[in-house]
Design a protein around this motif. Structure first.
Motif, PDB file in Angstrom:
ATOM      1  N   UNK A  18       2.347   5.620 -14.019  1.00 33.47           N
ATOM      2  CA  UNK A  18       3.650   5.296 -14.813  1.00 33.47           C
ATOM      3  C   UNK A  18       4.742   5.200 -13.537  1.00 33.47           C
ATOM      4  N   UNK A  19       4.800   5.852 -12.654  1.00 32.95           N
ATOM      5  CA  UNK A  19       5.832   5.651 -11.553  1.00 32.95           C
ATOM      6  C   UNK A  19       5.561   4.270 -10.843  1.00 32.95           C
ATOM      7  N   UNK A  20       4.297   3.969 -10.211  1.00 28.24           N
ATOM      8  CA  UNK A  20       3.870   2.724  -9.859  1.00 28.24           C
ATOM      9  C   UNK A  20       4.617   1.728 -10.645  1.00 28.24           C
ATOM     10  N   UNK A  21       3.896   1.528 -11.821  1.00 28.76           N
ATOM     11  CA  UNK A  21       4.482   0.732 -12.774  1.00 28.76           C
ATOM     12  C   UNK A  21       6.072   0.387 -12.689  1.00 28.76           C
ATOM     13  N   UNK A  22       6.886   1.681 -13.027  1.00 29.71           N
ATOM     14  CA  UNK A  22       8.059   1.566 -13.311  1.00 29.71           C
ATOM     15  C   UNK A  22       8.820   0.746 -11.760  1.00 29.71           C
ATOM     16  N   UNK A  23       8.357   0.927 -10.674  1.00 29.50           N
ATOM     17  CA  UNK A  23       8.858   0.274  -9.607  1.00 29.50           C
ATOM     18  C   UNK A  23       8.016  -1.027  -9.003  1.00 29.50           C
TER      19      UNK A  23
END
Ligand code: URA
Length: 193
Positions: A18-23
Motif C-alpha cells: 500500500x505504501x509503495x502504491x501510494x508513492x
C-alpha cells in the motif's frame, strides 16, 4: 534499555504494498492524480471485484467505486447477498486517467504487478471482472466483452476462477443488459457461494 515489542515497526506485506502504491510514479498518471486508489474491503474476502480505474469521485475520495457506478455495483452485490464490506474491490489502474479515458497499454503494464501482488496476498476464491478493460487485461485477451462473459475462466497461472460481467457504468446507460449481468452473478455464485 527500552523494551520494544517484537512486531514494532514491522509492516505487513500488504501495508508495504500500500505504501509503495501510494508513492508510485511509474507512469505519467501520477502527475494528474489527486491520490492513488489502492482498494477497499475485507482482506479475508472470498470475492475480489476488479474494475477499470478510478473516476473523478474515486480520485477525490481515494476509494474505488464510490460514484454512481459504485452505487449500482453495491446494489448488484446485495442482490446476490453480498455486502460491500464483505468483498474486496480494486481496479486495473490505481490512478485516474485524465477525463476517464481508457487506460493506455503502458499504464497497465506499469500498474499490473500491484494488482497481481494484491491477488497473491488476498487469495480470493473468485474474481469478478467488471467491464471489458478489466476482463481483457486480467485474462490477457482481446476478445470483446460479449465473448468473455458467460463462462468461467481462470486468472492466469492460478486456479482462481474468474467471471466477467458488464461494468455498472455501462448498465446505467443500458439498463436492459442488467438481466445478463444477473446471469453472470449467478454463474459466479455457482462457482463460489
Ligand atoms: N469505475 C471503475 O472501473 N472503477 C472505479 O473505481 C470507479 C468507476
Amino acid at each position: 534499555p527500552i523494551p520494544v515489542a517484537p512486531s514494532a515497526g514491522v509492516m505487513s506485506e500488504w501495508e508495504e504494498l500500500a505504501v509503495q502504491v501510494a508513492g508510485c510514479k511509474a507512469c505519467s498518471l501520477h502527475r494528474s492524480r489527486t491520490q492513488t486508489v489502492f482498494g477497499v474491503g475485507d482482506q479475508a474476502a472470498k470475492w475480489l471485484i476488479v474494475g477499470e480505474a478510478p473516476g473523478a469521485e474515486e480520485d477525490r475520495q481515494g476509494e474505488p467505486f464510490v460514484g454512481r457506478a459504485g452505487q449500482l455495483l453495491n446494489a448488484m452485490l446485495e442482490a446476490v447477498g453480498l455486502q460491500r464490506g464483505q468483498v474486496y474491490i480494486a481496479n486495473i489502474l490505481k490512478c485516474r486517467p485524465p477525463n476517464n479515458r481508457d487506460p493506455l497499454p503502458e499504464e497497465v503494464a506499469h500498474c499490473e504487478s500491484y494488482l497481481r501482488r494484491q491477488i497473491a496476498l488476498l487469495r480470493p476464491r473468485i474474481i469478478l471482472a467488471v467491464g471489458r478493460v478489466a476482463g481483457q487485461n486480467l485474462l490477457k485477451s482481446s476478445l470483446p466483452l460479449g465473448r468473455l462473459r458467460g463462462s468461467v475462466h481462470q486468472y492466469p497461472e492460478t486456479a482462481i476462477p474468474l467471471v466477467v460481467t458488464y461494468h455498472p457504468a455501462y448498465l446505467l446507460r443500458a439498463p436492459r443488459e442488467k438481466r445478463r449481468a444477473w446471469q453472470d452473478l449467478r454463474l459466479a455464485l455457482k462457482v463460489y457461494r
